[in-house]
Design a protein around this motif. Structure first.
Motif: not given
Length: 321
Positions: A270-280, A282-288
């Motif tokens: 279930s881990n896809v690009i969209a969820t990966f971008v969201y987690k990185q 908004l959750l982890d603060g790795q904006y760049s």
């Protein structure tokens, strides 16, 4: 000789005249009401689509919120290289493509079939009832849909597993088995969107000339033959346009529903690009890093859209541009 030069020079002159007419101030003044109606749409695209594109710069910078976008240091393609060389890169690509292609293969033909079936029904109670039943799931919110799926597929209390047990089969843990995630996600989406997706095909079928059906009936054509030779060709341009748009958005999928259905047990599927971008982001603060992955995703969609549109131009007369 002079005449030939004048004849050769005439087409560009005509083009210039046509361009001048398109931007004629008198014409703009005459139809000013239409341009006023366009202003809200134009402003919405400008504010929500074009101005935020400035933020794409953070994909090439080591973005620090205190410094801002412009003053943050440039790092070039650092985060793109980090993403391409990561161990989860191919897993994200595989899961994203797998879910989207599965959904396209299963979900694209069903609205067409439903629209053709509804179009053949006589106006009355059953047609209205069928349309209401098929359209209604589209208005269920994503959160409610996620809760319904989890509740219906629960191994001990879910109605689906009760039916399975009644057939003499052991309960299936749908939400904890990675093999079932794509099927659950796609089929629930098909159930929710098929009815609403058929609306545009019904609109295209409404433009079919009834005289064609009358002539076909006189010639002895059956209902299946009329559907195949009259109705289906009438919606082919609509089918091509929607297919181009669906393939062009192959890497674009919302993360909300996946996040609601996602758990540690089915994460491998279930881990896809969209969820990966969201987690990185908004959750982890790795904006760049999240911006770089999102930009890569958008670039792939743009390339796919151009390729599929070119193929449509060669295969048929219908295309987006």
């Amino acid at each position: 000789m002079a005449d030939s030069v004048q004849v050769a020079a005439s087409p560009p002159q005509k083009k210039k005249k046509r361009r001048a007419r398109l931007f004629d101030p008198k014409r703009l003044k005459k139809n000013w009401e239409l341009y006023v109606l366009i202003i809200p749409t134009f402003l919405s695209f400008l504010v929500f689509s074009y101005i935020p594109m400035y933020g794409v710069l953070i994909a090439f910078k080591d973005y620090v919120p205190v410094l801002g976008i412009w003053d943050s240091p440039w790092v070039g393609f650092k985060y793109f290289q980090q993403f391409f060389s990561s161990y989860y890169f191919w897993d994200l690509i595989r899961n994203t493509i797998g879910i989207q292609v599965y959904g396209l293969v299963v979900g694209f033909p069903l609205p067409i079939i439903l629209a053709l079936a509804l179009n053949e029904m006589k106006d009355g109670f059953w047609k209205k009832f069928s349309q209401t039943v098929t359209y209604a799931p589209n208005f269920i919110s994503v959160v409610v849909m996620g809760g319904m799926i989890i509740a219906f597929l629960d191994p001990s209390t879910g109605i689906i597993n009760h039916v399975i047990q009644a057939l003499g089969i052991k309960p299936i843990a749908f939400m904890s088995d990675p093999k079932w995630f794509k099927t659950v996600y796609v089929l629930s989406g098909v159930w929710q969107g098929t009815g609403w997706g058929s609306v545009i095909y019904l609109a295209a079928l409404a433009g079919v000339d009834p005289a064609l059906h009358e002539a076909a009936i006189v010639d002895g054509a059956s209902r299946i033959q009329r559907i195949w030779h009259i109705n289906l060709p009438a919606i082919v341009p609509t089918m091509v346009i929607l297919l181009i748009m669906n393939v062009g958005s192959l890497f674009s999928m919302g993360y909300e529903k996946i996040l609601l259905l996602q758990n540690p047990l089915n994460l491998s599927s279930s881990n896809v690009i969209a969820t990966f971008v969201y987690k990185q982001g908004l959750l982890d603060g790795q904006y760049s890093y999240a911006a770089a992955v999102g930009l890569f995703n958008s670039a792939i969609n743009a390339i796919l859209l151009i390729i599929v549109n070119k193929i449509a131009q060669k295969v048929s007369d219908t295309s987006l541009w």
